[in-house]
Design an enzyme around this catalytic site. Structure first.
Site, PDB file in Angstrom:
ATOM      1  N   ASP A   1       0.823  -1.224   0.000  1.00  0.00           N
ATOM      2  CA  ASP A   1       0.000   0.000   0.000  1.00  0.00           C
ATOM      3  C   ASP A   1       0.854   1.271   0.000  1.00  0.00           C
ATOM      4  O   ASP A   1       0.416   2.315   0.466  1.00  0.00           O
ATOM      5  CB  ASP A   1      -0.951   0.039   1.210  1.00  0.00           C
ATOM      6  CG  ASP A   1      -1.779  -1.217   1.337  1.00  0.00           C
ATOM      7  OD1 ASP A   1      -2.392  -1.619   0.330  1.00  0.00           O
ATOM      8  OD2 ASP A   1      -1.822  -1.803   2.435  1.00  0.00           O
TER       9      ASP A   1
ATOM     10  N   LYS B   1       2.483   2.095  -5.204  1.00  0.00           N
ATOM     11  CA  LYS B   1       3.176   1.575  -6.390  1.00  0.00           C
ATOM     12  C   LYS B   1       2.429   1.916  -7.670  1.00  0.00           C
ATOM     13  O   LYS B   1       3.045   2.121  -8.722  1.00  0.00           O
ATOM     14  CB  LYS B   1       3.347   0.058  -6.268  1.00  0.00           C
ATOM     15  CG  LYS B   1       4.307  -0.354  -5.162  1.00  0.00           C
ATOM     16  CD  LYS B   1       4.481  -1.844  -5.083  1.00  0.00           C
ATOM     17  CE  LYS B   1       3.254  -2.571  -4.612  1.00  0.00           C
ATOM     18  NZ  LYS B   1       2.860  -2.242  -3.242  1.00  0.00           N
TER      19      LYS B   1
ATOM     20  N   GLY C   1      -4.166  -4.177  -4.403  1.00  0.00           N
ATOM     21  CA  GLY C   1      -4.752  -3.202  -5.318  1.00  0.00           C
ATOM     22  C   GLY C   1      -3.873  -1.989  -5.499  1.00  0.00           C
ATOM     23  O   GLY C   1      -3.080  -1.639  -4.618  1.00  0.00           O
ATOM     24  N   HIS C   2      -3.984  -1.367  -6.647  1.00  0.00           N
ATOM     25  CA  HIS C   2      -3.300  -0.111  -6.933  1.00  0.00           C
ATOM     26  C   HIS C   2      -4.356   0.940  -7.240  1.00  0.00           C
ATOM     27  O   HIS C   2      -5.312   0.674  -7.970  1.00  0.00           O
ATOM     28  CB  HIS C   2      -2.388  -0.237  -8.160  1.00  0.00           C
ATOM     29  CG  HIS C   2      -1.266  -1.210  -7.984  1.00  0.00           C
ATOM     30  ND1 HIS C   2      -0.530  -1.306  -6.835  1.00  0.00           N
ATOM     31  CD2 HIS C   2      -0.740  -2.125  -8.842  1.00  0.00           C
ATOM     32  CE1 HIS C   2       0.401  -2.232  -6.991  1.00  0.00           C
ATOM     33  NE2 HIS C   2       0.287  -2.742  -8.197  1.00  0.00           N
TER      34      HIS C   2
ATOM     35  N   GLN D   1       1.620  -6.035  -2.900  1.00  0.00           N
ATOM     36  CA  GLN D   1       2.086  -6.091  -1.512  1.00  0.00           C
ATOM     37  C   GLN D   1       3.448  -5.403  -1.346  1.00  0.00           C
ATOM     38  O   GLN D   1       3.758  -4.478  -2.065  1.00  0.00           O
ATOM     39  CB  GLN D   1       2.125  -7.546  -1.018  1.00  0.00           C
ATOM     40  CG  GLN D   1       0.762  -8.181  -0.858  1.00  0.00           C
ATOM     41  CD  GLN D   1       0.344  -8.968  -2.059  1.00  0.00           C
ATOM     42  OE1 GLN D   1       1.128  -9.402  -2.864  1.00  0.00           O
ATOM     43  NE2 GLN D   1      -0.960  -9.163  -2.214  1.00  0.00           N
TER      44      GLN D   1
END
Length: 427
Positions: free
Chosen positions: A13, A16, A40-41, A223
């Site tokens: 988180d 990225k 998630g991004h 991650q």
């Protein structure tokens, strides 16, 4: 042309997606190399926000080929839902390539993930319940279903039958849950096969040829370093290797292709799920960081645990990944603070540790040793260069750089695509 890897340097988180998107205009391929839809991004373009879970962030750049590598575990229903969601917003996934060797998340993986976490109670790992761990478990046990199996209905049917012969025994006799019908699963996954077939490729070969042709390949993981199955805070980790070493295995390219390893650091620290977190703030300051930074999981919506920057973890990430450059995100969140503590070492039963303790027990007992830095009151969200930052913000960045052991080459000063201060080129 060499490849670059983008890795999270904390517990994930870190932002990225913003970094990948920033580089999107300079690269030709963006490869997701591990994890599943448990990560998630978030990418903000203008007034539009995109939450991506399985699709590489390169999907948002029209000139980039997005690739899902062999190291990813794929829930095909989730992937197609994500593709359809972007299509509804005018973004095509026609360029997407999916490794034929990637493994599929099956219904029994999700069922077992959820029931096992409930069964563990207070000892649970804190998984998302999306079947990622059980899918990787079957991969290692050589019982997995791969993307290429979607192309052969006979093999697919046999693999589903063999898997459910065992998994249904566990579901019904151990956990008192209903078994899963093999025929229904086969029908569901053959429907997925029809839609996914045009995207399936030997992506290792595609990437090798691209590199030979002088194309730039960016590898992005989900991650972060401290969630790596080998190098993270085990057992409170993910089931794959988001570190730079995992990038080569998960994308199918050799290590000598890599020349840049870009680590993503948040200007403070967060983590989701259970496990040790030395700098965690459980008071009003922690809640302030959560609210100001919008610290809620992209995939799960869960509150992220928040704490001050941990230089011990940053040094560890630099060493484990061989980080050549850092992208520091969310510096703007700290604006308005009078003093900003930074964890420079740990105290474990009266002994100072400048590096992460060797044992899980010692890490659980680690308490942070802080050094405080003066804050700044100015709004930095419109900064375009390092010199635009207030002197105290510059000093904070330089201190983190020195303690982390690698240069900070870019700084996020807001969520927007254009809210990044580039100190030196990341390409």
């Amino acid at each position: 042309m060499p490849a670059a890897v983008l890795v999270g340097a904390q517990w994930g988180d870190e932002g990225k997606g913003k970094a990948t998107d920033l580089l999107g205009g300079d690269v030709d391929y963006v490869v997701r190399y591990q994890g599943g839809n448990n990560a998630g991004h978030t990418v903000v373009i203008g007034d539009q926000k995109y939450a991506l879970h399985l699709l590489p962030t390169g999907i948002l750049s029209p000139d980039v080929v997005p690739v899902i590598g062999n190291g990813v575990v794929i829930d095909p229903g989730v992937l197609l839902g994500e593709i359809d969601g972007l299509a509804a917003r005018g973004i095509s996934a026609d360029r997407l390539l999916i490794s034929s060797n990637a493994h599929l998340i099956m219904p029994h993986h999700k069922a077992l993930d959820k029931v096992t976490e409930r069964y563990l109670g207070k000892a649970r790992i804190g998984t998302t319940g999306r079947g990622i761990g059980p899918a990787y478990g079957d991969k290692i046990a050589r019982m997995g279903v791969r993307v290429q199996d979607l192309l052969d209905p006979g093999i697919l049917a046999k693999k589903i039958e063999v898997a459910l012969t065992e998994k249904n025994q566990v579901l019904t006799k151990v956990y008192n849950r209903r078994g899963i019908e093999p025929e229904a699963v086969l029908e569901e996954y053959l429907a997925y096969a029809e839609r996914l077939k045009p995207h399936i490729a030997d992506t290792s070969l595609v990437l090798s040829k691209a590199l030979d042709e002088g194309k730039f390949v960016l590898l992005e993981g989900g991650q972060g370093t401290l969630l790596d199955i080998d190098h993270g805070t085990y057992p409170f980790v993910t089931s794959s290797s988001p570190t730079s070493g995992g990038a080569c295995a998960g994308a199918g390219i050799p290590p000598n292709r890599l020349t840049k390893i870009i680590g993503i650091l948040k200007a403070y620290t967060t983590r989701v799920g259970s496990g040790p977190f030395p700098t965690e703030l459980t008071d009003e300051m922690g809640e302030w960081l959560r609210q100001t930074g919008g610290e809620y999981g992209v995939t799960t919506g869960r509150n992220r645990r928040c704490g001050w920057f941990d230089a011990v973890i940053a040094r560890y990430a630099t060493r484990i990944n061989g980080i050549t450059d850092y992208f520091l995100t969310k510096l703007d969140v700290l604006s308005g603070l009078e003093r900003i503590p930074v964890c420079v070492a740990y105290d474990v039963d009266g002994v100072r540790h400048d590096e992460i303790p060797m044992t899980q027990t010692d890490f659980h007992h680690a308490t942070p040793i802080y050094e405080e830095f003066p804050g700044w009151q100015e709004d930095i969200t419109s900064a375009k260069s390092f010199d635009d930052l207030p002197p105290n913000a510059q000093a904070y960045v330089r201190a983190l750089e020195e303690m982390s052991g690698a240069p900070i080459s870019a700084i996020g000063v807001g969520p927007g695509r254009d809210q990044t201060v580039v100190v030196r080129s990341l390409v």
